[in-house]
Motif scaffolding. Sequence first.
Motif, short mmCIF file in Angstrom:
data_model
loop_
_atom_site.label_atom_id
_atom_site.label_comp_id
_atom_site.label_asym_id
_atom_site.label_seq_id
_atom_site.Cartn_x
_atom_site.Cartn_y
_atom_site.Cartn_z
N ARG A 99 -7.02 -29.56 2.28
CA ARG A 99 -8.38 -29.91 2.69
C ARG A 99 -9.24 -30.31 1.51
NH1 ARG A 99 -11.89 -26.00 6.75
NH2 ARG A 99 -13.59 -27.46 7.20
N ARG A 100 -10.01 -31.37 1.70
CA ARG A 100 -10.87 -31.90 0.65
C ARG A 100 -12.36 -31.74 0.96
NH1 ARG A 100 -8.81 -33.67 -4.42
NH2 ARG A 100 -6.63 -34.33 -4.10
N THR A 101 -12.73 -31.77 2.23
CA THR A 101 -14.14 -31.65 2.61
C THR A 101 -14.31 -30.55 3.63
OG1 THR A 101 -13.90 -33.32 4.36
CG2 THR A 101 -14.54 -34.09 2.16
N TYR A 102 -15.53 -30.09 3.77
CA TYR A 102 -15.81 -28.93 4.62
C TYR A 102 -17.03 -29.18 5.50
CZ TYR A 102 -12.34 -26.67 1.77
OH TYR A 102 -11.16 -26.36 1.15
N GLY A 103 -17.07 -30.33 6.12
CA GLY A 103 -18.23 -30.69 6.92
C GLY A 103 -18.09 -30.48 8.41
N ARG A 104 -16.87 -30.68 8.96
CA ARG A 104 -16.75 -30.73 10.42
C ARG A 104 -15.96 -29.57 11.01
NH1 ARG A 104 -14.86 -36.39 12.52
NH2 ARG A 104 -15.96 -35.62 14.37
N GLY A 105 -15.05 -29.01 10.26
CA GLY A 105 -14.21 -27.95 10.82
C GLY A 105 -12.76 -28.14 10.47
N TRP A 106 -12.01 -27.06 10.49
CA TRP A 106 -10.65 -27.10 9.99
C TRP A 106 -9.73 -28.01 10.78
CZ3 TRP A 106 -6.26 -26.11 12.69
CH2 TRP A 106 -6.40 -25.45 13.92
N SER A 107 -10.02 -28.25 12.04
CA SER A 107 -9.09 -29.00 12.89
C SER A 107 -9.30 -30.51 12.84
CB SER A 107 -9.19 -28.52 14.34
OG SER A 107 -10.49 -28.75 14.84
N PHE A 108 -10.25 -30.97 12.06
CA PHE A 108 -10.51 -32.39 11.95
C PHE A 108 -9.66 -32.98 10.83
CE2 PHE A 108 -13.96 -33.23 14.87
CZ PHE A 108 -14.45 -31.95 15.11
N ALA A 109 -8.77 -33.89 11.16
CA ALA A 109 -7.87 -34.48 10.18
C ALA A 109 -8.62 -35.17 9.05
CB ALA A 109 -6.92 -35.45 10.86
N SER A 110 -9.82 -35.65 9.34
CA SER A 110 -10.60 -36.36 8.33
C SER A 110 -11.04 -35.46 7.18
CB SER A 110 -11.84 -37.00 8.97
OG SER A 110 -12.65 -36.01 9.59
N GLU A 111 -10.95 -34.14 7.37
CA GLU A 111 -11.33 -33.21 6.30
C GLU A 111 -10.23 -33.10 5.23
OE1 GLU A 111 -14.34 -30.23 7.17
OE2 GLU A 111 -14.71 -32.36 6.96
N TYR A 112 -9.08 -33.64 5.51
CA TYR A 112 -7.92 -33.45 4.63
C TYR A 112 -7.57 -34.75 3.92
CZ TYR A 112 -7.59 -29.15 7.26
OH TYR A 112 -7.88 -27.94 7.83
N GLY A 113 -7.46 -34.65 2.60
CA GLY A 113 -7.23 -35.87 1.82
C GLY A 113 -5.82 -36.05 1.34
N ASP A 114 -4.99 -35.03 1.50
CA ASP A 114 -3.61 -35.11 0.99
C ASP A 114 -2.67 -34.65 2.09
OD1 ASP A 114 -5.52 -33.94 -1.39
OD2 ASP A 114 -4.19 -35.54 -2.09
N TRP A 115 -1.65 -35.43 2.32
CA TRP A 115 -0.71 -35.18 3.40
C TRP A 115 0.73 -35.30 2.91
CZ3 TRP A 115 -2.47 -34.15 8.42
CH2 TRP A 115 -3.85 -34.34 8.62
N GLY A 116 1.59 -34.50 3.51
CA GLY A 116 3.01 -34.68 3.26
C GLY A 116 3.58 -35.78 4.13
N GLN A 117 4.88 -36.00 4.01
CA GLN A 117 5.55 -37.04 4.78
C GLN A 117 5.89 -36.59 6.19
OE1 GLN A 117 6.14 -40.30 3.70
NE2 GLN A 117 4.68 -39.57 2.17
N GLY A 118 5.89 -35.30 6.41
CA GLY A 118 6.14 -34.79 7.75
C GLY A 118 7.57 -34.33 7.95
N THR A 119 7.75 -33.43 8.90
CA THR A 119 9.07 -32.97 9.30
C THR A 119 9.10 -32.95 10.83
OG1 THR A 119 10.74 -31.22 9.01
CG2 THR A 119 8.45 -30.50 9.18
N GLN A 120 10.18 -33.50 11.40
CA GLN A 120 10.25 -33.67 12.85
C GLN A 120 10.69 -32.38 13.54
OE1 GLN A 120 9.45 -36.36 14.81
NE2 GLN A 120 9.98 -35.14 16.61
N VAL A 121 9.97 -32.04 14.60
CA VAL A 121 10.34 -30.92 15.46
C VAL A 121 10.59 -31.46 16.86
CG1 VAL A 121 9.52 -28.80 16.56
CG2 VAL A 121 9.07 -29.21 14.12
N THR A 122 11.76 -31.17 17.40
CA THR A 122 12.10 -31.62 18.74
C THR A 122 12.54 -30.41 19.56
OG1 THR A 122 12.84 -33.75 17.90
CG2 THR A 122 13.53 -33.15 20.12
#
Length: 125
Positions: A99-122
């Motif tokens: 998380r980079r910003t703290y304006g809207r709430g933890w569940s808003f993706a826009s608050e996060y500036g760094d992301w991993g590549q992801g791992t698939q769950v099926t």
Amino acid sequence: QVQLVESGGGSVQAGGTLRLTCAASGDPVWSKCMAWFRQAPGKEREGVAAMFFSSGNTYYPDSMEGRFTISGDNDKKMLYLQMNNLKPEDTGMYYCAARRTYGRGWSFASEYGDWGQGTQVTVSS
């Protein structure tokens, strides 16, 4: 810049369990607040859990019904997501994020500036 690498995804049957892992490195901004998000095909990215490392406070949407648990190890620079009683609707790509910003709430993706590549769950029924 933060580097995040997820692992632990896979294919399981409904009712099964998985433990996701996220390894962090780089800019220590990750050590304040991190979260797990997921995205199913055709759907928006959804927050599933967040954690503040200093306080240990954790956050989940009500829809998780206590099935997911987020935890972390600041010294090891690791974030985890324990997922129990998995359901087919849990299927998706799971990402950890710092998380980079703290304006809207933890569940808003826009608050996060760094992301991993992801791992698939099926999850199959």
